[in-house]
Design an enzyme around this catalytic site. Structure first.
Site: not given
Ligand code: PAF
Length: 289
Positions: A27, A29-30, A32-33, A150, A183
């Protein structure tokens, strides 16, 4: 767009689709999301975004309690971006009991860089993403490049568990001065926001210095470590506290081993990664080169 809070409702809603495309988020959100949601849209037959601030991936002194929860604003943005379903479970829906089974990523990938400075972070990320994947059963999942390590860890998880999910990475979106959208940029004061671009600048400078030394045939591990230390020191002189600023091989995030830039040598694709704290805000960024 439907807002769904439980796994059972989510499964009922998604039953009529064959190829959900999922964008997992926490959440706040910007753009990029939203770019990841737009990237996901043509991949599947329904676009799902999840919003869940995952306690398991936060350390005891991190910002779990203060992480901004902005569900209404997030939903409005997701609707505009063309998302079909928002899955926003409460904590007791995803973790109805203590999560004693966890996904343990390999230490050589998950205990370095972010994992070194945030112990347990990737176990928390993998465990929640595994649960989100079980809930949504996506055919496609999209993650941001800003979280370079990640997305690598999650790709390996999907590969090793033979999960039938195509993994996609979305480019990092940047403000006009070059600062990667995040964020956590919202935590920065006005003065810090003006300074924040220096992390991107440091990554650029370090990648240029590395390339220059490589081209001149002067690069080896010791020289590289010297360049990295100089970059960190320069950033720290400006008031940052740097966790790492380092050049790694793209494919496994280990230190480079190929220092031969001659025409017949196989080049080793590299990435420079950085994490540094400005005031109370920890920022990360990376650049492939
Ligand atoms: O990148 C993120 O926002 C978090 O690490 C994710 C992948 C949603 C897991 O909680």
């Amino acid at each position: 767009m439907k807002l769904i809070n439980t796994i059972s409702e989510l499964r009922a809603e998604l039953a009529r689709y064959e190829r959900p495309a999922l964008v997992p988020t926490m959440g706040n959100l910007h753009e990029g999301h939203l770019a990841l949601v737009r990237q996901a849209k043509p991949l599947g037959d329904v676009t799902v975004a999840s919003i869940f601030v995952n306690r398991l991936q936060f350390g005891p002194n991190e910002d779990f309690d203060t992480y901004p929860r902005t569900l209404d604003a997030d939903c409005a943005k997701l609707q505009d971006a063309g998302c079909d379903v928002v899955f926003a479970p409460l904590e007791k829906e995803l973790y109805p009991e203590p999560q004693t089974f966890k996904v343990l990523p390999p230490p050589e990938l998950a205990d370095i860089l972010e994992g070194h400075f945030r112990p347990g972070f990737f176990t928390g990320v993998c465990t929640v993403v595994m649960k989100l994947f079980q809930a949504v059963q996506p055919a496609h999942a999209v993650f941001g490049m800003k979280d370079y390590q990640q997305q690598m860890v999650l790709r390996r998880m999907v590969q090793q568990f033979n999960m039938p999910i195509a993994m996609h990475t979305g480019a990092t979106l940047r403000a006009s001065d070059g600062l990667a959208l995040s964020s956590r940029n919202g935590y920065l004061s006005e003065t810090e926001r003006a300074e924040a671009v220096q992390l991107h600048q440091a990554l650029q400078d370090l990648s240029h210095a590395t390339q220059a030394a490589l081209q001149k045939g002067e690069l080896n591990l010791e020289v590289l470590q010297g360049l990295e230390a100089k970059s960190s020191a320069q950033l720290n002189t400006r008031g940052w506290q740097t966790d790492y600023l380092t050049v790694r091989r793209r494919h496994d995030l280990q230190a480079p081993t190929q220092f031969d830039a001659s025409a017949d040598a196989t080049p080793e694709p590299l990435v420079v990664l950085g994490a540094s704290r400005l005031g109370k805000t920890r920022l990360i960024d990376n650049l492939e080169f």
